[in-house]
Structures are given as C-alpha cells and as structure tokens.
Design a protein around this motif. Structure first.
Motif, PDB file in Angstrom:
ATOM      1  N   GLU A  92      38.231  22.226  64.173  1.00 44.92           N
ATOM      2  CA  GLU A  92      39.597  22.235  64.694  1.00 44.92           C
ATOM      3  C   GLU A  92      40.462  21.175  64.014  1.00 44.92           C
ATOM      4  O   GLU A  92      41.668  21.374  63.811  1.00 44.92           O
ATOM      5  CB  GLU A  92      39.571  22.031  66.204  1.00 44.92           C
ATOM      6  CG  GLU A  92      39.009  23.249  66.954  1.00 44.92           C
ATOM      7  CD  GLU A  92      38.980  23.044  68.460  1.00 44.92           C
ATOM      8  OE1 GLU A  92      39.192  21.905  68.924  1.00 44.92           O
ATOM      9  OE2 GLU A  92      38.730  24.050  69.167  1.00 44.92           O
ATOM     10  N   TRP A  93      39.864  20.035  63.672  1.00 41.71           N
ATOM     11  CA  TRP A  93      40.623  19.002  62.963  1.00 41.71           C
ATOM     12  C   TRP A  93      41.055  19.517  61.592  1.00 41.71           C
ATOM     13  O   TRP A  93      42.205  19.334  61.187  1.00 41.71           O
ATOM     14  CB  TRP A  93      39.792  17.740  62.843  1.00 41.71           C
ATOM     15  CG  TRP A  93      40.580  16.492  62.523  1.00 41.71           C
ATOM     16  CD1 TRP A  93      41.934  16.364  62.473  1.00 41.71           C
ATOM     17  CD2 TRP A  93      40.040  15.202  62.226  1.00 41.71           C
ATOM     18  NE1 TRP A  93      42.290  15.066  62.164  1.00 41.71           N
ATOM     19  CE2 TRP A  93      41.143  14.327  62.009  1.00 41.71           C
ATOM     20  CE3 TRP A  93      38.753  14.687  62.128  1.00 41.71           C
ATOM     21  CZ2 TRP A  93      40.976  12.980  61.694  1.00 41.71           C
ATOM     22  CZ3 TRP A  93      38.585  13.340  61.826  1.00 41.71           C
ATOM     23  CH2 TRP A  93      39.679  12.496  61.603  1.00 41.71           C
ATOM     24  N   ILE A  94      40.131  20.174  60.884  1.00 39.50           N
ATOM     25  CA  ILE A  94      40.476  20.749  59.585  1.00 39.50           C
ATOM     26  C   ILE A  94      41.609  21.764  59.749  1.00 39.50           C
ATOM     27  O   ILE A  94      42.565  21.795  58.960  1.00 39.50           O
ATOM     28  CB  ILE A  94      39.247  21.412  58.934  1.00 39.50           C
ATOM     29  CG1 ILE A  94      38.227  20.348  58.500  1.00 39.50           C
ATOM     30  CG2 ILE A  94      39.664  22.276  57.742  1.00 39.50           C
ATOM     31  CD1 ILE A  94      38.626  19.526  57.301  1.00 39.50           C
ATOM     32  N   GLU A  95      41.510  22.614  60.773  1.00 37.15           N
ATOM     33  CA  GLU A  95      42.570  23.594  61.005  1.00 37.15           C
ATOM     34  C   GLU A  95      43.896  22.905  61.295  1.00 37.15           C
ATOM     35  O   GLU A  95      44.948  23.298  60.759  1.00 37.15           O
ATOM     36  CB  GLU A  95      42.199  24.525  62.160  1.00 37.15           C
ATOM     37  CG  GLU A  95      43.250  25.590  62.439  1.00 37.15           C
ATOM     38  CD  GLU A  95      42.899  26.498  63.610  1.00 37.15           C
ATOM     39  OE1 GLU A  95      43.830  27.137  64.145  1.00 37.15           O
ATOM     40  OE2 GLU A  95      41.709  26.550  63.989  1.00 37.15           O
ATOM     41  N   TYR A  96      43.870  21.908  62.145  1.00 38.61           N
ATOM     42  CA  TYR A  96      45.090  21.163  62.483  1.00 38.61           C
ATOM     43  C   TYR A  96      45.734  20.583  61.228  1.00 38.61           C
ATOM     44  O   TYR A  96      46.962  20.642  61.057  1.00 38.61           O
ATOM     45  CB  TYR A  96      44.748  20.042  63.466  1.00 38.61           C
ATOM     46  CG  TYR A  96      45.930  19.204  63.915  1.00 38.61           C
ATOM     47  CD1 TYR A  96      46.684  19.570  65.012  1.00 38.61           C
ATOM     48  CD2 TYR A  96      46.276  18.033  63.233  1.00 38.61           C
ATOM     49  CE1 TYR A  96      47.766  18.792  65.435  1.00 38.61           C
ATOM     50  CE2 TYR A  96      47.348  17.255  63.634  1.00 38.61           C
ATOM     51  CZ  TYR A  96      48.096  17.638  64.736  1.00 38.61           C
ATOM     52  OH  TYR A  96      49.167  16.863  65.134  1.00 38.61           O
ATOM     53  N   MET A  97      44.914  20.019  60.345  1.00 37.65           N
ATOM     54  CA  MET A  97      45.463  19.349  59.163  1.00 37.65           C
ATOM     55  C   MET A  97      45.896  20.317  58.075  1.00 37.65           C
ATOM     56  O   MET A  97      46.873  20.044  57.357  1.00 37.65           O
ATOM     57  CB  MET A  97      44.423  18.369  58.600  1.00 37.65           C
ATOM     58  CG  MET A  97      44.149  17.166  59.494  1.00 37.65           C
ATOM     59  SD  MET A  97      43.067  15.928  58.730  1.00 37.65           S
ATOM     60  CE  MET A  97      41.478  16.780  58.721  1.00 37.65           C
ATOM     61  N   THR A  98      45.200  21.448  57.920  1.00 40.11           N
ATOM     62  CA  THR A  98      45.392  22.254  56.709  1.00 40.11           C
ATOM     63  C   THR A  98      45.957  23.651  56.920  1.00 40.11           C
ATOM     64  O   THR A  98      46.338  24.301  55.946  1.00 40.11           O
ATOM     65  CB  THR A  98      44.052  22.404  55.960  1.00 40.11           C
ATOM     66  OG1 THR A  98      43.151  23.206  56.749  1.00 40.11           O
ATOM     67  CG2 THR A  98      43.421  21.049  55.667  1.00 40.11           C
ATOM     68  N   SER A  99      46.008  24.145  58.134  1.00 40.19           N
ATOM     69  CA  SER A  99      46.411  25.530  58.331  1.00 40.19           C
ATOM     70  C   SER A  99      47.913  25.730  58.113  1.00 40.19           C
ATOM     71  O   SER A  99      48.734  24.948  58.606  1.00 40.19           O
ATOM     72  CB  SER A  99      46.040  26.001  59.738  1.00 40.19           C
ATOM     73  OG  SER A  99      46.474  27.336  59.931  1.00 40.19           O
ATOM     74  N   ASP A 100      48.249  26.787  57.365  1.00 33.69           N
ATOM     75  CA  ASP A 100      49.650  27.166  57.185  1.00 33.69           C
ATOM     76  C   ASP A 100      50.001  28.387  58.025  1.00 33.69           C
ATOM     77  O   ASP A 100      51.008  29.056  57.797  1.00 33.69           O
ATOM     78  CB  ASP A 100      49.963  27.424  55.712  1.00 33.69           C
ATOM     79  CG  ASP A 100      49.029  28.460  55.080  1.00 33.69           C
ATOM     80  OD1 ASP A 100      48.159  29.003  55.803  1.00 33.69           O
ATOM     81  OD2 ASP A 100      49.157  28.712  53.868  1.00 33.69           O
ATOM     82  N   SER A 101      49.135  28.693  59.008  1.00 27.99           N
ATOM     83  CA  SER A 101      49.320  29.865  59.879  1.00 27.99           C
ATOM     84  C   SER A 101      50.214  29.495  61.075  1.00 27.99           C
ATOM     85  O   SER A 101      50.805  28.417  61.126  1.00 27.99           O
ATOM     86  CB  SER A 101      47.959  30.333  60.394  1.00 27.99           C
ATOM     87  OG  SER A 101      47.448  29.407  61.345  1.00 27.99           O
ATOM     88  N   LYS A 102      50.294  30.416  62.006  1.00 25.06           N
ATOM     89  CA  LYS A 102      51.027  30.178  63.248  1.00 25.06           C
ATOM     90  C   LYS A 102      50.059  29.936  64.411  1.00 25.06           C
ATOM     91  O   LYS A 102      50.389  30.179  65.575  1.00 25.06           O
ATOM     92  CB  LYS A 102      51.945  31.364  63.561  1.00 25.06           C
ATOM     93  CG  LYS A 102      52.992  31.649  62.498  1.00 25.06           C
ATOM     94  CD  LYS A 102      53.970  30.481  62.352  1.00 25.06           C
ATOM     95  CE  LYS A 102      55.052  30.819  61.317  1.00 25.06           C
ATOM     96  NZ  LYS A 102      55.986  29.677  61.114  1.00 25.06           N
ATOM     97  N   SER A 103      48.870  29.449  64.099  1.00 25.65           N
ATOM     98  CA  SER A 103      47.881  29.211  65.147  1.00 25.65           C
ATOM     99  C   SER A 103      48.348  28.113  66.081  1.00 25.65           C
ATOM    100  O   SER A 103      49.255  27.327  65.766  1.00 25.65           O
ATOM    101  CB  SER A 103      46.529  28.821  64.535  1.00 25.65           C
ATOM    102  OG  SER A 103      46.567  27.487  64.051  1.00 25.65           O
TER     103      SER A 103
END
Length: 516
Positions: A160-171
């Motif tokens: 989740e930390w990786i997603e928080y830092m790197t995601s360019d989606s609308k999650s």
C-alpha cells in the motif's frame, strides 16, 4: 590565519619535480584498461529517525525562526547540495522496522506521537513523513531510497505504501496522496524490504528472510515508469551466508543485497574508543579495521559470484562508517560523536575500496548525514559546522559516475604501530564524466610525508591541481567556536625538467587532483 594553518597551507603548495627520491613509491595508472563506472550512489547518504539527525538537525518546521524551506533548514540543505548528494536512505535503520507509514501522512498536527524504542526512548512526533522526505530529496536534487517495514509491518502495508507513493491511478490511496498535497507520483528510486533482518529487523535466518522477501516482493507493484529498484536486506561483517543464500534465491526483480560494516577503533562494542583525544594506537587500529572493508567486499562478492557470475546483483553497503563512544553528557541513544581528520581519512580509504570494486558495489550510504555517527554536518540550534568527513565527500565529487582505472602501487611501505601494520599509501584513479583524469591519494601515516612517483604510460603528465585535507593533530576537528580549524587547501604539483612528476603527500592527508 593561525600559524598551524599557514604551515599546513605552505606544505600543501609544495611540489616536487625532477629526479625521483630513491625511496619513492611508484604509482602507475593504466588508462588503456578502463574498469567499471563508479556509480554516483556510492556517495549516498543516510538519514534515520535517530537523535537529532532529522529533528533539529535538519527539520525545524515551517514556523521556525531558523531560515527554512517548508521546514527544512536552508543552511543544511545548501551545504548538502554542495557535495552533490546523489541519494538519501530513509527512515532507517532499525527505526524502519517499527515505522508505519500511515502515521506520517496527513495534517501534521493530527499525526500520532509514538515512542522511538530503538533510539533513546524519546517521542517520535511523525512530523517528518513521506511527503516531507520527498520534499527534502527534491530540494537536494537527490534520489530517494525508502526502507520498508518488514519487522512489525506486512506485505500489505509495504504494498500500500508503494501504491500511495507511485500510483497514477484514481485509487483511494493515490487520491489520498493527492489530498495530502501531491498530485503526481513520487519518484522512488529504491525500496528495501526490511533492515538488518539478522538483528534488530527480526533476528531471522537468511533462509527465512528470503522466503518472506519473495512473498513481499510479489506484491510491490507499481506503474513501470515509477517502479523502484528492490533491495534485499543482507548480512554484516564476516557473515557471508546472507550473500550466498540471497544471491541464489532472489534473482528476478532484485537490484541488490545490502551489507553493513562499522569501523570501531577497539573492535569491541563495549568500549569502542573516543572520537577525540585518542593516541596513535587508536589511529592505526581505526585505519586497520576500516581497511577490512576490502576483505568483506571480496568475500561477499565471491559468494555472490557463485550464483550471479554476470554480476547483475549489486552489493550495497548501505550502512558504514566510524562508531565511537558517545560524547559525554549526551543521550547514549542519540549516537552523537565528534568528527575529526581521522574520520576524513577513513572515508577516503573506503571510497578508494569502493572504486576498486565498482563492478559489484553500486551503492553505499554512510551513517549518517547530520549529528549522528560519522556525520557530514553538526548543528546546535541555529548553528552549523561542516566536518572533515564532509570535506572528504566534497573533494571526491569528481568520482561520481566516473570510469575507474587500474592503479598499481610499488615500493609502498607499511605504516606500523603496535600490533598493526597497514599500507602507507592508498590510491584511486578514474576518468571523470567531464573527460578529465582524477587521482586520489591517502597517506595513512600520521608521522611522515610520502614521495609518490606518478607514471601514466602513453601520457605526459605536466601538472596536478586539486586540494589536500590535513592538519597538525590527528584529532583536529571543527567546532562552532572554530569552524575552519580544518578544511581543504589548494594543492598543485608540476613535472620537473626531465618530464617526471613526484608528489609529496603530507602525513595523515587526503589529496584529490586533476591530472593535466
């Protein structure tokens, strides 16, 4: 200028030409056989939530009277920019395996206060979290090395930390990052799964850790353009089992395996030795023990070669440096120590070792950046002073992303004191990114200068121009009262009428020059 500095400067400006001294050390640089590129990340730094290494030393908050940019001290950031910091590792260290990233995002006044159980039992306000850290590295122009929590965390938390830092989606997590002030993804250059899993990170075996690592790494997903290079937590000192096991088990997405080694004058964790006021026996014991870094790298590299002969995996020395007894009157958990000429020589010796193994060593992170262990900078409230180690990093900037060149030393005498015996001169050479040839020389002998005869087959050497770092006393250091007691001085040398060039290297000195 005080008499000592005048004498040192005069010594630095001396050049020896003409016939070589009979006992001159012969140094040959083979420019026809370039080696590996010296990755700029070999000059990486480390900032842990430890003592005043971050809070007070670097972070004062945006409301502080100390000049700052969004909470980060302008004087400290400016000084670090001047040594071209390429990379910063954060938030630990042992602290990383008790750090939960969600505690460090959102409004600072609403973040939970925790206890830093590893370092002094003090309150951890979580004022510096993900967004603040990336603001720091972006101010520095450096890359980010984030250390994940394997010890008390989980695969889900790191994912989740990786997603928080790197995601360019609308999650939800990506939108939470946007809500917290960052629209575009952060650039995470490196992400480590745990720290010192053999000790403070969980007291694991390499086999057990490798299983956990593979599980976690499976879920560290990020858009291709934002995916960090993943690092495995490896061993320390003489234990090559971690390098053997991990290089066999972790090949797919792993960038490298970490390794830690600290230089302790006495070789004992209880009673390490003082940072100042030491005698020559602790000068040479420090040098001898720091030179063991070469053997540690050779042994771990050999273990990795069995499973990775193509050297796709890096050996990443992401904690190293001197470790002394803490200064009297300071919190033992804050690991504050003074920084002297001895530390600068230690740093330079290690740089030369890292250069020689640049095919496998692709990152190192000295411990630590400010106010902790072998720091670049020491602060006290609004005051700041640069350490001799800082100046060693400054002098070696030309070696970042340079191409290493083979160096041969002949007739290099031993420096001997008590039970220890080490080579007097250490050297490294490289072709810089600017096309120039650079040479680094270190004299480990605190008592006498050395004559070094320079030979570069196929090239006529006219002169050397650069800087030298030395001082009258082994423990010379900068203080708030005397901030310039030790700093680099100009150094030049020119060839004699016969076209030969000999360099007089002062006692206990570091020299970095461009060869012309």
């Amino acid at each position: 200028m005080n008499p000592i500095k005048r004498g040192v400067l005069a010594l630095c400006l001396l050049a020896s030409g003409g016939a070589f001294a009979a006992d001159a050390i012969s140094l040959t640089i083979d420019t026809a056989k370039p080696g590996a590129v010296i990755n700029k990340d070999i000059y990486g730094q480390f900032a842990e939530h430890l003592g005043t290494g971050i809070y007070e030393g670097m972070w004062v908050g945006p409301k502080s009277k100390i000049p700052n940019t969004r909470g980060w001290r302008n004087d400290v950031v400016g000084a670090l920019k001047d040594i071209h910091v390429p990379l910063v590792r954060w938030p630990g260290g042992c602290f990383a395996d008790e750090y939960h990233w969600k505690d460090g995002v959102g409004p600072r006044e609403k973040r939970p206060v925790k206890v830093n159980t590893n370092w002094g039992g003090v309150d951890e306000p979580n004022a510096v979290g993900t967004h603040e850290f990336f603001d720091l590295v972006e101010q520095l122009g450096a890359d980010a090395y984030v250390n994940g929590n394997l010890g008390t965390g989980s695969a889900q938390e790191m994912s989740e930390w990786i997603e928080y830092m790197t995601s360019d989606s609308k999650s939800t997590l990506a939108n939470l990052r946007r809500k917290n002030g960052r629209d575009k993804p952060f650039k995470v250059a490196y992400f480590a799964v745990g720290n010192e899993a053999w000790g403070c990170g969980g007291n694991m075996s390499p086999q057990y850790y490798s299983d956990l690592y593979r599980q976690v790494e499976t879920f560290l997903r990020a858009p291709k353009q934002y995916r960090p290079k993943i690092i495995a937590s490896g061993g320390n000192d003489n234990d090559v089992a971690w390098s053997e096991v991990l290089s066999k088990e972790l090949k797919k997405q792993t960038y490298g395996i970490s390794f830690h080694y600290y230089t302790i004058p006495t070789g004992k964790w209880e009673g390490k030795g003082a940072s100042t006021g030491f005698a020559e026996n602790e000068w040479i014991s420090t040098m001898a023990r720091t030179l063991r870094m070469e053997d540690h790298i050779r042994r771990n590299s050999a273990a990795m070669d069995k499973n990775d002969p193509e050297k796709k995996l890096g050996l990443l020395v992401d904690e190293w440096g001197t470790w002394y007894d803490v200064e009297k009157g300071t919190n033992p958990g804050f690991l504050f120590q003074q920084n002297t000429l001895r530390d600068a020589v230690v740093a330079a010796l290690n740089f030369n070792i890292f250069h020689a193994h640049a095919d496998r060593v692709r990152m190192t992170n000295i411990a630590q950046m400010v106010n902790v262990l072998q720091s670049m900078i020491i602060t006290d409230k609004d005051k700041m002073v640069l350490t001799p180690t800082y100046y060693a990093y400054q002098m070696y900037v030309p070696f970042q992303n340079a191409t290493s060149l083979p160096v041969t030393l002949q007739n290099n005498p031993d420096y001997t004191a008590g039970e220890f015996k080490i080579p007097e001169i250490s050297a490294s050479a490289a072709r810089g990114a600017d096309g120039k040839l650079y040479l680094a020389l270190v004299n480990t002998n605190p008592n006498k200068e050395a004559d070094v005869a320079l030979n570069i087959p196929g090239q006529t050497v006219r002169s050397l121009k650069g800087n030298v770092l030395t001082a009258a006393a082994m423990d010379t250091h900068n203080t708030f009262q005397a901030p310039n007691a030790i700093k680099p001085a100009p150094f030049t040398a020119a060839a004699g009428a016969d076209g030969k060039l000999s360099v007089k290297v002062p006692a206990k000195a570091v020299i970095v020059v461009a060869v012309e």
